[in-house]
Design an enzyme around this catalytic site. Structure first.
Site, PDB file in Angstrom:
ATOM      1  N   GLY A 135      22.467 -37.016  27.207  1.00 53.65           N
ATOM      2  CA  GLY A 135      21.309 -36.940  27.913  1.00 53.65           C
ATOM      3  C   GLY A 135      21.506 -37.020  29.376  1.00 53.65           C
ATOM      4  N   GLU A 137      20.428 -30.158  28.969  1.00 53.08           N
ATOM      5  CA  GLU A 137      21.452 -30.883  28.319  1.00 53.08           C
ATOM      6  C   GLU A 137      22.111 -30.423  27.107  1.00 53.08           C
ATOM      7  OE1 GLU A 137      22.443 -33.872  29.572  1.00 53.08           O
ATOM      8  OE2 GLU A 137      21.175 -33.918  31.079  1.00 53.08           O
ATOM      9  N   PRO A 189      11.051 -52.065  29.120  1.00 58.24           N
ATOM     10  CA  PRO A 189      11.445 -52.211  30.520  1.00 58.24           C
ATOM     11  C   PRO A 189      13.168 -52.722  30.441  1.00 58.24           C
ATOM     12  CG  PRO A 189       9.727 -53.476  30.127  1.00 58.24           C
ATOM     13  CD  PRO A 189      10.082 -53.059  28.835  1.00 58.24           C
ATOM     14  N   GLU A 243      34.697 -36.773  26.307  1.00 63.30           N
ATOM     15  CA  GLU A 243      34.855 -37.085  25.049  1.00 63.30           C
ATOM     16  C   GLU A 243      33.527 -36.781  24.254  1.00 63.30           C
ATOM     17  OE1 GLU A 243      37.429 -40.148  22.375  1.00 63.30           O
ATOM     18  OE2 GLU A 243      37.122 -40.694  24.549  1.00 63.30           O
TER      19      GLU A 243
END
Lengths: 251, 251
Positions: free
Chosen positions: A68, A84, A105, A137
């Site tokens: 991500g 991505e 949060p 990796e």
DNA sequence: ACAAAAGTGTTGAGAGTACACCCATGC
DNA sequence: GCATGGGTGTACTCTCAACACTTTTGT
């Protein structure tokens, strides 16, 4: 609780002045049906796997994570997810769907990061021998034998797997994970491996394909050599309505 | 495309230094089954409606919009959605589910705003006579006669309606929109109005309720006066498994 | 008695399931 | 021939949908 029109205006204006915004990231769960490593004992030849990245920096340094990154200010969420995906696998034009947005949060110990997650289905024949490159990796892991994951990524992966299974039950999604041409056995094994249910009846499975959407798969003339009698190769019929006439389940 | 561990680290670090973050909002589509205005010609007494707010400030000043607001730095997305819901309707403890996250770069003409959307189901008997208060112009609108909406809110509302309908088909969600006690006709009308399908068979509808989850509804001893023979009141059986044994639809 | 709405029974078509069987290939 | 896997056919059960029917109230 009560608020006038003017107050609403002020509240919005205040928000736009304020610089305290959360970061927004996209994380993409990349699924593929890949050859099962020979040391695992299972009747199927294929395995449902996800691409994971080993983190090179704290927090969770050394742990595996879903690929991500942050959303650019000028790209849509879908674009960010596809970017991505391309960065990690090199593939474009794959099936991709938004999954859920995770926003507790404290899910990232550094700052507030809201993660918009996606899941992608990539057929193995479109993947390069080893995803990405050199030092990064990245590795494929069976969804049935996952390592501990960073952040709340275990929760995300679980949710993605659940959604994939639902998707498979009322949609032709399975074909996104198979090559252009496949045998009916391969299709059935895909279902059984993904649904983790290894007891589908061969005859009934085929009968459903014939009827349900009327011609979901069409035979090519070609055959594949197997141990015994050669199996005919089929491909997905794009033109089939496939509107899976939503049978009502409840009530 | 290729990136070393160090580069990944740098990219993340850069993102955390950067102050260029999008704003994140939650918008909540609030559904309720409310009495149908007498001027509309329709066989059902009830109507599926959503709560909308008239915007008092540009952009889209004067147009209707889905209620929403910005996410606080210390609250989760769910908390933010429940806060908005309480601010607009005063109700708490309602059924709420995340819908989708909309993030096209230009969906808000002012700045980049990513909207995490939710939908809520509120039964009419829990609502105060007029939602919210004084000057804030909030009003219920039939989903079958919507005014033009601000931003991309028409798309959001459409999507919410689609999801609600799917939800109804494999889940006991309809009960969230009905009062504690209801007649079987009211339940059936709820289904027909929401699914916009006014031809369910009374007998078959009832038979399914008896069987499917084994006792989805249980009779109270009470009855409601109607035009003809009084109708027995039922309530939803919380204890019923309701696991709607996911029958496979495809293939 | 009649209207209005609640509530039930019957029946035939189609879908799901289990299981047994036949077919083509390699050795 | 026989092992291996591909590819049917059949028969029983259950669900679904259509429709006709009975019951209870108010006027």
């Amino acid at each position: 609780m009560a608020s006038t029109i003017q107050e609403v205006h002020d509240e919005e204006a205040h928000q736009f002045r304020s610089r305290e915004h959360p970061s927004v990231a996209v994380d993409v769960v990349i699924f593929s049906l890949r050859e099962r490593p020979p040391d695992v004992d299972h009747p199927a030849d294929v395995d449902l796997q996800v691409l994971l990245i080993r983190r090179g920096a704290p927090p969770f340094k050394g742990m595996w994570a879903i690929p991500g990154g942050f959303v650019g200010m000028c790209e849509s969420l879908d674009e960010a997810a596809r970017r991505e995906l391309a960065e990690e696998t090199g593939v474009t034009n794959v099936w991709l769907e938004q999954l859920y947005t995770f926003g507790l949060p404290d899910r990232d110990p550094r700052t507030r990061v809201i993660s918009v997650t996606y899941y992608a289905l990539v057929s193995a024949d479109r993947l390069s021998p080893l995803a990405g490159s050199d030092a990064t990796e990245a590795a494929w892991h069976s969804v049935y034998a996952l390592p501990p994951l960073a952040f709340d990524h275990a929760k995300i992966l679980n949710y993605a797997l659940t959604r994939l299974r639902y998707k498979l039950e009322y949609t032709a999604a399975a074909f996104e994970l198979l090559p252009e041409e496949f045998t009916l056995r391969e299709l059935q094994e895909a279902y059984m491996v993904i649904l983790d249910d290894y007891k589908l009846d061969k005859a009934n499975f085929r009968k459903k394909l014939q009827r349900e959407g009327q011609e979901v798969v069409v035979p090519t003339g070609r055959f594949r050599e197997t141990g015994g009698r050669p199996a005919e190769l089929y491909r997905f019929d794009e033109t089939s309505k496939l509107e899976v006439k939503a049978r009502r389940l409840f009530p």
